[in-house]
Design an enzyme around this catalytic site. Structure first.
Site, PDB file in Angstrom:
ATOM      1  N   LYS A 144       0.872  -1.178   0.000  1.00  0.00           N
ATOM      2  CA  LYS A 144       0.000   0.000   0.000  1.00  0.00           C
ATOM      3  C   LYS A 144       0.903   1.219   0.000  1.00  0.00           C
ATOM      4  O   LYS A 144       2.020   1.160   0.522  1.00  0.00           O
ATOM      5  CB  LYS A 144      -0.881   0.019   1.262  1.00  0.00           C
ATOM      6  CG  LYS A 144      -2.026   1.011   1.197  1.00  0.00           C
ATOM      7  CD  LYS A 144      -3.271   0.397   0.589  1.00  0.00           C
ATOM      8  CE  LYS A 144      -4.396   1.356   0.398  1.00  0.00           C
ATOM      9  NZ  LYS A 144      -5.621   0.662  -0.051  1.00  0.00           N
ATOM     10  N   ASP A 184      -7.040   4.456  -4.499  1.00  0.00           N
ATOM     11  CA  ASP A 184      -7.698   4.319  -3.193  1.00  0.00           C
ATOM     12  C   ASP A 184      -8.301   5.704  -2.921  1.00  0.00           C
ATOM     13  O   ASP A 184      -8.530   6.467  -3.872  1.00  0.00           O
ATOM     14  CB  ASP A 184      -6.689   3.906  -2.116  1.00  0.00           C
ATOM     15  CG  ASP A 184      -7.355   3.444  -0.811  1.00  0.00           C
ATOM     16  OD1 ASP A 184      -7.836   2.306  -0.756  1.00  0.00           O
ATOM     17  OD2 ASP A 184      -7.410   4.232   0.158  1.00  0.00           O
ATOM     18  N   GLY A 255     -20.072   7.328   2.887  1.00  0.00           N
ATOM     19  CA  GLY A 255     -19.196   7.723   1.796  1.00  0.00           C
ATOM     20  C   GLY A 255     -20.019   8.094   0.577  1.00  0.00           C
ATOM     21  O   GLY A 255     -21.239   7.849   0.525  1.00  0.00           O
ATOM     22  N   GLY A 257     -17.903   8.072  -2.525  1.00  0.00           N
ATOM     23  CA  GLY A 257     -16.788   7.939  -3.461  1.00  0.00           C
ATOM     24  C   GLY A 257     -16.951   6.748  -4.375  1.00  0.00           C
ATOM     25  O   GLY A 257     -18.064   6.268  -4.626  1.00  0.00           O
ATOM     26  N   ASN A 258     -15.828   6.268  -4.847  1.00  0.00           N
ATOM     27  CA  ASN A 258     -15.807   5.192  -5.830  1.00  0.00           C
ATOM     28  C   ASN A 258     -16.519   3.928  -5.333  1.00  0.00           C
ATOM     29  O   ASN A 258     -17.359   3.357  -6.023  1.00  0.00           O
ATOM     30  CB  ASN A 258     -14.335   4.909  -6.175  1.00  0.00           C
ATOM     31  CG  ASN A 258     -14.166   3.693  -7.044  1.00  0.00           C
ATOM     32  OD1 ASN A 258     -13.871   2.605  -6.560  1.00  0.00           O
ATOM     33  ND2 ASN A 258     -14.399   3.860  -8.324  1.00  0.00           N
ATOM     34  N   VAL A 259     -16.193   3.509  -4.129  1.00  0.00           N
ATOM     35  CA  VAL A 259     -16.755   2.253  -3.610  1.00  0.00           C
ATOM     36  C   VAL A 259     -18.258   2.409  -3.352  1.00  0.00           C
ATOM     37  O   VAL A 259     -19.071   1.554  -3.726  1.00  0.00           O
ATOM     38  CB  VAL A 259     -16.014   1.819  -2.323  1.00  0.00           C
ATOM     39  CG1 VAL A 259     -16.624   0.550  -1.748  1.00  0.00           C
ATOM     40  CG2 VAL A 259     -14.534   1.610  -2.611  1.00  0.00           C
TER      41      VAL A 259
HETATM   42  P1  NDP Z   1     -12.895   7.841  -2.614  1.00  0.00           P
HETATM   43  O1  NDP Z   1     -11.846   8.867  -2.441  1.00  0.00           O
HETATM   44  O2  NDP Z   1     -13.505   7.673  -3.954  1.00  0.00           O
HETATM   45  O3  NDP Z   1     -14.047   8.052  -1.554  1.00  0.00           O
HETATM   46  C1  NDP Z   1     -13.797   8.129  -0.182  1.00  0.00           C
HETATM   47  C2  NDP Z   1     -15.038   8.641   0.464  1.00  0.00           C
HETATM   48  O4  NDP Z   1     -14.887   8.775   1.871  1.00  0.00           O
HETATM   49  C3  NDP Z   1     -15.388  10.006  -0.027  1.00  0.00           C
HETATM   50  O5  NDP Z   1     -16.758  10.122  -0.062  1.00  0.00           O
HETATM   51  C4  NDP Z   1     -14.719  10.885   1.043  1.00  0.00           C
HETATM   52  O6  NDP Z   1     -15.176  12.189   1.091  1.00  0.00           O
HETATM   53  C5  NDP Z   1     -15.125  10.131   2.253  1.00  0.00           C
HETATM   54  N1  NDP Z   1     -14.298  10.472   3.393  1.00  0.00           N
HETATM   55  C6  NDP Z   1     -12.962  10.679   3.446  1.00  0.00           C
HETATM   56  N2  NDP Z   1     -12.611  10.977   4.703  1.00  0.00           N
HETATM   57  C7  NDP Z   1     -13.730  10.965   5.422  1.00  0.00           C
HETATM   58  C8  NDP Z   1     -14.007  11.192   6.785  1.00  0.00           C
HETATM   59  N3  NDP Z   1     -13.032  11.506   7.640  1.00  0.00           N
HETATM   60  N4  NDP Z   1     -15.298  11.072   7.192  1.00  0.00           N
HETATM   61  C9  NDP Z   1     -16.283  10.738   6.336  1.00  0.00           C
HETATM   62  N5  NDP Z   1     -16.070  10.508   5.030  1.00  0.00           N
HETATM   63  C10 NDP Z   1     -14.819  10.632   4.597  1.00  0.00           C
HETATM   64  O7  NDP Z   1     -12.256   6.488  -2.115  1.00  0.00           O
HETATM   65  P2  NDP Z   1     -12.760   4.995  -2.348  1.00  0.00           P
HETATM   66  O8  NDP Z   1     -14.220   4.956  -2.549  1.00  0.00           O
HETATM   67  O9  NDP Z   1     -11.859   4.411  -3.357  1.00  0.00           O
HETATM   68  O10 NDP Z   1     -12.399   4.340  -0.948  1.00  0.00           O
HETATM   69  C11 NDP Z   1     -13.328   4.228   0.134  1.00  0.00           C
HETATM   70  C12 NDP Z   1     -12.889   3.123   1.061  1.00  0.00           C
HETATM   71  O11 NDP Z   1     -12.866   1.880   0.351  1.00  0.00           O
HETATM   72  C13 NDP Z   1     -11.478   3.275   1.659  1.00  0.00           C
HETATM   73  O12 NDP Z   1     -11.453   2.686   2.944  1.00  0.00           O
HETATM   74  C14 NDP Z   1     -10.625   2.434   0.724  1.00  0.00           C
HETATM   75  O13 NDP Z   1      -9.433   2.006   1.347  1.00  0.00           O
HETATM   76  C15 NDP Z   1     -11.583   1.283   0.448  1.00  0.00           C
HETATM   77  N6  NDP Z   1     -11.318   0.492  -0.733  1.00  0.00           N
HETATM   78  C16 NDP Z   1     -11.167   1.071  -1.970  1.00  0.00           C
HETATM   79  C17 NDP Z   1     -10.957   0.277  -3.076  1.00  0.00           C
HETATM   80  C18 NDP Z   1     -10.864   0.837  -4.445  1.00  0.00           C
HETATM   81  O14 NDP Z   1     -10.683   0.057  -5.378  1.00  0.00           O
HETATM   82  N7  NDP Z   1     -10.999   2.123  -4.645  1.00  0.00           N
HETATM   83  C19 NDP Z   1     -10.821  -1.175  -2.957  1.00  0.00           C
HETATM   84  C20 NDP Z   1     -11.077  -1.685  -1.635  1.00  0.00           C
HETATM   85  C21 NDP Z   1     -11.295  -0.858  -0.581  1.00  0.00           C
HETATM   86  P3  NDP Z   1     -14.104  13.365   0.804  1.00  0.00           P
HETATM   87  O15 NDP Z   1     -13.140  12.945  -0.224  1.00  0.00           O
HETATM   88  O16 NDP Z   1     -14.979  14.472   0.400  1.00  0.00           O
HETATM   89  O17 NDP Z   1     -13.359  13.589   2.103  1.00  0.00           O
HETATM   90  O1  2IT Z   2      -7.883  -1.449  -0.677  1.00  0.00           O
HETATM   91  C1  2IT Z   2      -7.826  -1.961  -1.806  1.00  0.00           C
HETATM   92  O2  2IT Z   2      -7.964  -3.177  -1.988  1.00  0.00           O
HETATM   93  C2  2IT Z   2      -7.590  -1.074  -2.948  1.00  0.00           C
HETATM   94  N1  2IT Z   2      -7.509   0.139  -2.762  1.00  0.00           N
HETATM   95  C3  2IT Z   2      -7.436  -1.653  -4.326  1.00  0.00           C
HETATM   96  C4  2IT Z   2      -6.051  -2.197  -4.533  1.00  0.00           C
HETATM   97  C5  2IT Z   2      -5.709  -2.591  -5.944  1.00  0.00           C
HETATM   98  O3  2IT Z   2      -4.522  -2.898  -6.147  1.00  0.00           O
HETATM   99  O4  2IT Z   2      -6.560  -2.625  -6.831  1.00  0.00           O
END
Ligand code: NDP
Ligand code: 2IT
Length: 463
Positions: A144, A184, A255, A257-259
Site C-alpha cells: 500500500k 484508493d 461515503g 466515493g468510488n466504492v
Molecule cells: P474515494 O476517495 O472515492 O471516496 C472516499 C469517500 O470517503 C469520499 O466520499 C470521502 O469524502 C469520504 N471520506 C474521506 N474521509 C472521510 C471522513 N473523515 N469522514 C467521512 N467521510 C470521509 O475512495 P474509495 O471509494 O476508493 O475508498 C473508500 C474506502 O474503500 C477506503 O477505505 C478504501 O481504502 C476502500 N477500498 C477502496 C478500493 C478501491 O478500489 N478504490 C478497494 C477496496 C477498498 P471526501 O473525499 O470528500 O473527504
Molecule cells: O484497498 C484496496 O484493496 C484497494 N484500494 C485496491 C487495490 C488494488 O490494487 O486494486
C-alpha cells in the site's frame, strides 16, 4: 490440515476470548516496538485474535516464526515530494510505499492521497491487503502507498504536478513484476493517468505498472465499478447461504466515493433500496432510495472535489443531517464505504437496537475494533472489508492479465469472472468459519483462510 481436538476446543470461541499465547506474545512485541502506531496495532490485534485454532493445530508456524515475519513489511520506502503550486510556492508532502509481502506474487495494493495519511495508516492497510489478496486466490503479493497530499481544493494542474513529483521517486521501486500500485481514497483514473504517464516518460517503457488505468490505454472495463459491485455480490452470497437475497432489503451506506457509487449501483440492480450516503460534512437520508440519475449524480459530486454531500440533499430535496453519521437510520443492512473507524461502539449499539441484520464493509476496517464483537455477539452478521471489498484488487489482477496478454476483455467477461471470484471468496470464508467456529464468524474465517496460504508459502520459500 485436519481439525484436531485442540482446534475443536477453540471452536465457538467468543471474539474477545483469550488469545493464543504465541499470538499474544507477538502482539505484545508489536505494540511495544511501534507503540505510536495505533491503527497498525489494532489491525494486528484483530488478526491475532482469530489465529488460535490454526496455531493450536500446527506448531510449525511458531517454529518458523511466521507471525513475527508476517507482522513486519518486507520493505518500507519513505520519501519527500517537493512540488510547485499554482502561485509558484514550493510545497512539500510526505509519502510512503509499504511493500508488505511478495509470497504470493508481486506487491499489489492501492495508493491513498488524503491529509490524514501517515505511515501508521499505510502499514495497517498494507497488512490488511496481505489477507485480502490471499483470499482472492490470485497471484498477488501485498502493499500500500500514499501521501498526506489532499487533492480536494487543488487545481487539476496542481494534482498533475504533485503526481509527477511523487513518481520521480516511486518509479524506481515499482514494475509489472515487482509492485503494481492502484487507486484508493483520493486517487482515481485521473491521478493514475498522471502517474502512469510520468512512469512511462522516465522509464521509456509502456507496461502494466498501474491498475485502474483508463480503458483507452490499458485499463480493464469494470475496474471503476469492481469494488462496489464485489461488495454487493459478497453480501448477496452471504444472504444466499441463508436462503435470502438483497432483493427488497433497505440499506444504509456511508461515503459517496468510488466504492459507495459502485455499491449503490449494483445493490439497486439486485433489488435493494439504498437510503443514505455520507461525507465529511454529514449524511443524506433519501427514503425513496438512491436510484437512476441520483446514482450518476454521486459521480459528479465526487468529481467536483467539494468534499460535501449536502449538494445531493439540495438537488433532490431530501433531509441532510450536518455532522452526523448514517448509522441511526433503521435499515436491514449497513455498508460503511468511506474510511477506517467510521462506525463506532455507539453506532453499533444503535444498529442492533434498530434491528439491523448485517454490517458489510466496503471500506478497509471502517468498524472500530471495540464495535465488532458487540455486533457479533448480538447476532449481526459482520463481513470484514478484507473479504467483502476484495473485488477491487481482484479486478486489478484481471487488468494485469489483460495487459500481459495484450488483450481487452468485454465487461460481461470481466463481470462474470468478478462474480465467480467473490462467490469463491465467500465460500472459502464461510467454510473456514464453519470448520473452526460458527459459520457466522466471517472475521475468523477471513483471517484464517487468508493466513494459511501466505504462511504455507513462506514455509515453502524458505527463510
Ligand atoms: P474515494 O476517495 O472515492 O471516496 C472516499 C469517500 O470517503 C469520499 O466520499 C470521502 O469524502 C469520504 N471520506 C474521506 N474521509 C472521510 C471522513 N473523515 N469522514 C467521512 N467521510 C470521509 O475512495 P474509495 O471509494 O476508493 O475508498 C473508500 C474506502 O474503500 C477506503 O477505505 C478504501 O481504502 C476502500 N477500498 C477502496 C478500493 C478501491 O478500489 N478504490 C478497494 C477496496 C477498498 P471526501 O473525499 O470528500 O473527504
Ligand atoms: O484497498 C484496496 O484493496 C484497494 N484500494 C485496491 C487495490 C488494488 O490494487 O486494486
Amino acid at each position: 490440515m485436519t481439525q484436531s481436538s485442540s482446534s475443536a476446543k477453540t471452536k465457538g470461541a467468543k471474539p474477545n476470548e483469550a488469545m493464543h499465547p504465541y499470538a499474544a506474545r507477538v502482539l505484545e512485541e508489536i505494540r511495544s516496538r511501534y507503540h505510536w502506531e495505533r491503527e497498525f496495532g489494532a489491525a494486528v490485534e484483530e488478526v491475532m485474535h482469530s489465529l488460535g485454532p490454526v496455531l493450536d493445530d500446527s506448531p510449525v508456524y511458531e517454529a518458523e516464526r511466521i507471525l513475527e515475519r508476517l507482522t513486519e513489511p518486507e520493505r518500507i520506502i519513505c520519501f519527500q515530494v517537493p512540488w510547485v503550486d499554482d502561485q509558484g510556492r514550493v510545497q512539500i508532502n510526505r509519502a510512503w510505499r509499504v511493500q508488505w509481502s511478495s509470497v504470493l506474487g508481486p506487491y499489489k495494493g492501492g495508493t491513498r492521497f488524503h491529509s490524514s495519511v501517515t505511515l501508521d495508516g499505510i502499514k495497517f492497510l498494507a497488512f490488511e491487503q496481505t489477507f485480502k489478496n490471499s483470499l482472492t486466490s490470485l497471484p498477488l503479493g501485498s502493499g500500500k502507498g500514499g501521501s498526506d497530499f489532499h487533492p480536494a481544493g487543488r487545481s487539476p494542474r496542481e494534482v498533475m504536478r504533485f503526481c509527477q513529483a511523487f513518481m520521480n521517486e516511486l518509479y524506481r521501486h515499482i514494475g509489472p513484476n515487482t509492485d503494481v500500485p492502484a487507486g484508493d481514497i483520493g486517487v482515481g483514473a485521473r491521478e493514475i493517468g498522471y502517474m502512469f504517464g510520468h512512469y512511462k516518460r522516465i522509464s521509456n517503457e509502456f507496461t502494466g505498472v498501474f491498475t485502474g488505468k483508463s480503458h483507452d490505454w490499458g485499463g480493464s472495463l469494470l475496474r471503476p465499478e469492481a469494488t462496489g459491485f464485489g461488495v454487493a455480490y459478497f453480501a448477496n452470497e452471504m444472504l444466499r447461504a441463508r436462503n435470502d437475497s438483497l432483493e427488497g432489503k433497505t440499506l444504509s451506506i456511508s461515503g459517496f466515493g468510488n466504492v459507495a457509487w459502485g455499491m449503490v449501483k449494483k445493490s439497486t440492480e439486485l433489488g435493494a433500496k439504498v437510503v443514505t450516503v455520507s461525507g465529511p460534512d454529514g449524511f443524506v437520508h433519501d427514503a425513496d432510495g438512491i436510484k437512476g440519475e441520483k446514482i450518476e449524480y454521486l459521480l459528479s459530486m465526487r468529481a467536483s472535489g467539494r468534499d460535501r454531500v449536502e449538494d445531493y440533499a439540495e438537488k433532490f430535496g431530501v433531509p441532510f443531517y450536518a455532522g452526523k453519521r448514517p448509522w441511526s437510520v433503521p435499515v436491514d443492512m449497513a455498508f460503511p464505504c468511506a474510511i477506517q473507524n467510521e462506525l463506532g461502539l455507539d453506532d453499533a449499539k444503535q444498529l442492533i437496537e434498530n434491528g439491523c441484520k448485517a454490517v458489510v464493509e466496503g471500506a478497509n476496517m471502517p468498524t472500530a475494533p471495540e464495535a465488532v464483537p458487540v455486533l457479533q455477539e448480538a447476532g449481526v452478521l459482520y463481513a470484514p472489508g478484507k473479504a467483502a471489498n476484495a473485488g477491487g484488487v481482484a479486478c486489478s489482477c484481471l487488468e494485469m492479465s489483460q495487459n500481459s496478454g495484450h488483450e481487452y476483455w468485454t465487461s460481461e467477461e470481466v463481470d462474470q469472472k468478478l462474480k465467480r471470484i467473490m462467490t469463491n471468496i465467500h465460500n472459502q470464508v464461510h467454510e473456514t468459519a464453519e470448520r473452526f467456529d460458527t459459520g457466522d464468524n466471517y472475521l475468523l474465517g477471513s483471517n484464517i483462510a487468508g493466513f494459511l496460504k501466505v504462511a504455507r508459502g513462506m514455509i515453502d520459500q524458505g527463510v
